[in-house]
Design an enzyme around this catalytic site. Structure first.
Site, short mmCIF file in Angstrom:
data_model
loop_
_atom_site.label_atom_id
_atom_site.label_comp_id
_atom_site.label_asym_id
_atom_site.label_seq_id
_atom_site.Cartn_x
_atom_site.Cartn_y
_atom_site.Cartn_z
N THR A 415 6.15 27.86 -43.80
CA THR A 415 7.06 28.57 -42.89
C THR A 415 6.46 29.89 -42.37
O THR A 415 5.41 30.33 -42.84
CB THR A 415 8.42 28.79 -43.62
OG1 THR A 415 8.86 27.56 -44.19
CG2 THR A 415 9.50 29.33 -42.74
N THR A 433 9.53 26.68 -39.10
CA THR A 433 8.92 25.95 -40.22
C THR A 433 8.54 24.51 -39.88
O THR A 433 9.11 23.92 -38.96
CB THR A 433 9.93 25.92 -41.41
OG1 THR A 433 9.31 25.37 -42.56
CG2 THR A 433 11.17 25.12 -41.08
N GLU A 435 8.22 22.98 -42.96
CA GLU A 435 8.58 22.81 -44.37
C GLU A 435 7.35 22.96 -45.27
O GLU A 435 6.89 24.05 -45.46
CB GLU A 435 9.29 21.47 -44.62
CG GLU A 435 10.36 21.58 -45.71
CD GLU A 435 9.89 22.02 -47.07
OE1 GLU A 435 10.27 23.13 -47.49
OE2 GLU A 435 9.17 21.27 -47.75
N SER A 479 18.76 24.81 -45.86
CA SER A 479 17.58 25.66 -45.77
C SER A 479 17.80 26.93 -46.58
O SER A 479 18.93 27.26 -46.96
CB SER A 479 17.36 26.03 -44.30
OG SER A 479 16.37 27.01 -44.17
N GLY A 501 9.89 29.29 -48.97
CA GLY A 501 10.77 28.32 -49.63
C GLY A 501 12.05 29.02 -50.07
O GLY A 501 12.53 29.94 -49.42
N1 GLY Z 1 11.86 24.41 -45.48
C1 GLY Z 1 12.12 25.77 -45.77
C2 GLY Z 1 13.55 26.11 -45.61
O1 GLY Z 1 14.17 25.62 -44.69
O2 GLY Z 1 14.10 26.86 -46.38
#
Ligand code: GLY
Length: 594
Positions: A415, A433, A435, A479, A501
C-alpha cells in the site's frame, strides 16, 4: 529532546533521462547506471528528511512515496491544478515506479475537504468481489481456510479494480486541469525509462519465486531470469499504452473493451489458481461516495474513511479511549503512555474484529462504536496500570439484533499514501493499494492486478456464527486504510495516512498523539519509532529506541517482539499559517511544497 535519529536512509535518486525510445517489447530495457540527479527541490527535501527536519511551504504541498511521483504532483500544483488533479498525476507515476504497492489494478479510499463549500466527503474506490464469488472462496474442499499465499497468488484473490474509476470520479468532481494532460509525466517515464529504486529492487528480489510463476510478470520484474537491480533503467511501454487509452478515452476503457477482456481472461486462466472475475463484474463497477466518519479528540475532529474500511472507526475509538488520560503530560518516553496507547488499540481491534465489514452487506454499529458514553465506559478498562489480561469486544448500541463471530482475516503490509493541499486550500488524503506486495502477481498491459479479496475473512463462520467480513458476491473486503483529515474550527489542520496492513491503524493513531498531544513537528512525528499493539504482543520497531521500552512493558505484563515496522506515513500540518510536511524515513517518499 529528539527521541531518536534514524540512520541515514538517503535514497539515491534517479530521474528519467535515458532518452531511450519505446519499443513493442513487454520486457524492460535496462542499461547504464540510471543514477542521474533529480530536481534541486527534491534533493533539498531529501536532505531535510535525512536530517529529521520538516519541509515548509505557504501555497501548496504534496507528500507521496516516490520522488518522481511527488514531482509529477508538484508540477500540476505549481501550474494551478487542484489536489484532485495532482493526485491523478501522482497515482499514474506511482503505478509505474512503486508497482508493488499501488496502481491501476488496485483500489483506494480518498478523503476530500473542499475549500469552497467547506464540506468533507469520501470516495470509496475499493475493489469488489465478483458476482460468482462465494463465502467459501478461500476454503478447501473440507471447508478449511487455504494457506495465505495459496490464496493470494493467482486469479482467485483478484477483486474488481477501483482505482481508474476513482481517479476519474475525483477529477470530474474537483479537477481543474484537463484530464488527459495529467498522465503526461507518467507516460514519458514509462516510455523513456526510470531508474529502479532500491526499495523496488529489494521487493522484487524478496518475491522472485512468486513473481516468476507468471510469464508477463516474470519478463518485466525478472528480465533474463534475475531480479531488477537498483539504478537499472526500466521501461514499461505497455503501461504507457494503457495510460494513453485512459488519458484519451477515460476510465470506461478499463471497465469495458479490450483491457477488460484481458483482465478477465488473465484472472480466469491464471495457472494453478484461477479466479472468477468476469467482464460483467468490471462493467458493473462503481465508485461510492460515503459520508466521512468523524470522531472528537481533544479540540479536534478526526475524520476519515468509514466502512468498508475499519480505519476511521478504529482510529477514532483508539483516540476516544485515550481521551480521559493526560498524554501531553507524559510524552513518548513514558512506558505508561505506551501502555495506554497499546491497550486502547487492542480494545479497538477487538471491536473491529467482531463488527467491521462492508455496510452495504451487513449492519455495522458505527455510531455506537464511537459513542461518547460507550468509549468513556470502556476506557475505564485502562485504569489498572498493567497490561489488560484480555481485550474482548464490547457491546455498543446496535439497532439490529445480530451476532457476529470474530474475524480471522490476515493483512500484510504493502500500500501507499498520498497527502496533498492545493493553493485553493483543498485537502486530499488518499490511501491506495494492490494489497500484498505485487498484489496477485498477475500482470496485464503493464500493471499488476490486486489480491484485495484476501482482506475478507477466509472463514465464513465460527461455531455456526457468521463472520461479518466473510466473502459475498459484490461485497467490498474490510480494509484498515485510514486516510485522515483532522479538523479544528471548521478548517483542516492535519492531513495524513500510511500503508502497513492492519498496523495502519496504530501508525496513524500514534502519529496523531505525537502531533496533537506531544507537540512534535510533522517530520519528528513520522520519525518517532513505532510501538504497536493490536492483539496482545507489543511490537517494537527493531533497531530503534523503541526497543528500550521492552523491559518496562514486560514488567507491565506484555510479551514484546522487536521487528521491522515499515510504515509510510505522509503528513501535512496546516497549522500556524504555513504548510509543514513530513515523509516517512522508512520509505522513499518526500514532501515538496511552494
Ligand atoms: N489491503 C490493505 C487494506 O485495505 O487495509
Amino acid at each position: 529532546m529528539r527521541f531518536w535519529l534514524y540512520s541515514s536512509l538517503f535514497v539515491i535518486l534517479a530521474g528519467a533521462a535515458s532518452g531511450q525510445q519505446a519499443s513493442d517489447s513487454v520486457a524492460p530495457e535496462i542499461g547504464g547506471t540510471g543514477q542521474v540527479a533529480t530536481s534541486e527541490a527534491v534533493a533539498e527535501a531529501q536532505a531535510r528528511k535525512a536530517e529529521g527536519r520538516p519541509v515548509e511551504a505557504q501555497d501548496w504541498m504534496v507528500v507521496a512515496a516516490h520522488p518522481l511521483a511527488v514531482e509529477a504532483g508538484a508540477e500540476v500544483l505549481a501550474a494551478g491544478g487542484t489536489a484532485a488533479d495532482a493526485m491523478v498525476a501522482v497515482q499514474a507515476v506511482l503505478g509505474l515506479v512503486e508497482p508493488q504497492s499501488s496502481g491501476l489494478g488496485g483500489g483506494a479510499f480518498l478523503v476530500w475537504w473542499d475549500a469552497k463549500s467547506g464540506a468533507m466527503t469520501t470516495l470509496d474506490g475499493r475493489e469488489t468481489a465478483p458476482l460468482e464469488a462465494t463465502p467459501r472462496l478461500f476454503q478447501d474442499d473440507q471447508g478449511q481456510p487455504l494457506q495465505f499465499y495459496d490464496a493470494v497468488v493467482g486469479g482467485r484473490s483478484v477483486g474488481v479494480p477501483g482505482t481508474p474509476a476513482l481517479l476519474q470520479e475525483a477529477h470530474e468532481r474537483w479537477g481543474a486541469r484537463p484530464w488527459a494532460g495529467l498522465f503526461d509525466r507518467a507516460i514519458t517515464l514509462a516510455e523513456e525509462g526510470f531508474a529502479v529504486s532500491p526499495r523496488l529492487s529489494a521487493s522484487v528480489a524478496g518475491d522472485a519465486e512468486r513473481l516468476g510463476r507468471f510469464d508477463a510478470t516474470a519478463r518485466y520484474f525478472l528480465p533474463e531470469g534475475a531480479p531488477l537491480q537498483p539504478g537499472a533503467q526500466l521501461r514499461n511501454p505497455d503501461y504507457a499504452e494503457t495510460l494513453r487509452a485512459l488519458a484519451t478515452e477515460g476510465a470506461r476503457v478499463f471497465y469495458g473493451g479490450e483491457i477488460a477482456e484481458d483482465i478477465a481472461a488473465t484472472v480466469q486462466s491464471a495457472p494453478g489458481n484461477p479466479g472468477v472475475l468476469s467482464e460483467v463484474d468490471l462493467a458493473l463497477y462503481r465508485v461510492k461516495e460515503r459520508a466521512a466518519v468523524c470522531a472528537p479528540y481533544r479540540a479536534y475532529e478526526i475524520c476519515g474513511m468509514g466502512p468498508p474500511s475499519s480505519g476511521a472507526v478504529a482510529v477514532g475509538q483508539t483516540l476516544g479511549l485515550l481521551a480521559p488520560f493526560d498524554l501531553a503530560g507524559s510524552g513518548p518516553e513514558s512506558p505508561e503512555a505506551w501502555r495506554l496507547l497499546g491497550d486502547a488499540s487492542r480494545l479497538a481491534f477487538a471491536d473491529r474484529g467482531k463488527f467491521l465489514a462492508d455496510t452495504d452487506f451487513v449492519p455495522v454499529p458505527v455510531k455506537g462504536l464511537l459513542e461518547k458514553m460507550y468509549l468513556e465506559n470502556r476506557s475505564q478498562l485502562l485504569n489498572g496500570g498493567v497490561a489488560l489480561p484480555e481485550a474482548a469486544p464490547g457491546a455498543p448500541e446496535f439497532d439490529h439484533a445480530l451476532n457476529w463471530a470474530m474475524d480471522n482475516s490476515i493483512e500484510l503490509p504493502s500500500t501507499s499514501h498520498i497527502s496533498i493541499v492545493d493553493s485553493q486550500g483543498n485537502a486530499l488524503s488518499m490511501t491506495t493499494t494492490v494489497e500484498n506486495a505485487f498484489g496477485s502477481r498477475l500482470m496485464v498491459r503493464g500493471f499488476l492486478l490486486n489480491n484485495e479479496l484476501t482482506d475478507f475473512s477466509f472463514r465464513s463462520h465460527r461455531d455456526g456464527v457468521p463472520i461479518a467480513n466473510r466473502v459475498e458476491p459484490g461485497k467490498r473486503p474490510r480494509s484498515s486504510m485510514a486516510p485522515t483529515i483532522v479538523m479544528a474550527e471548521g478548517r483542516p489542520v492535519l492531513v495524513l495516512g500510511s500503508p502497513g496492513g492492519s498496523r495502519i491503524i496504530p501508525y496513524v493513531s500514534k502519529t496523531l498523539v505525537a502531533v496533537l498531544d506531544w507537540g512534535l513537528d510533522a517530520q519528528a512525528a513520522v520519525d518517532l519509532p513505532h510501538l504497536v499493539n493490536r492483539f496482545g504482543t507489543y511490537d517494537l520497531e527493531a533497531g530503534t529506541a523503541a526497543e528500550a521500552q521492552a523491559e518496562a512493558l514486560q514488567a507491565m505484563g506484555y510479551a514484546t517482539e522487536a521487528r521491522d515496522l515499515t510504515s509510510g506515513l505522509h503528513v501535512i500540518d496546516l497549522r500556524g499559517g504555513r504548510l509543514q510536511g513530513g515523509a516517512d524515513p522508512r520509505r522513499e517518499g518526500v514532501a515538496l511544497g511552494q
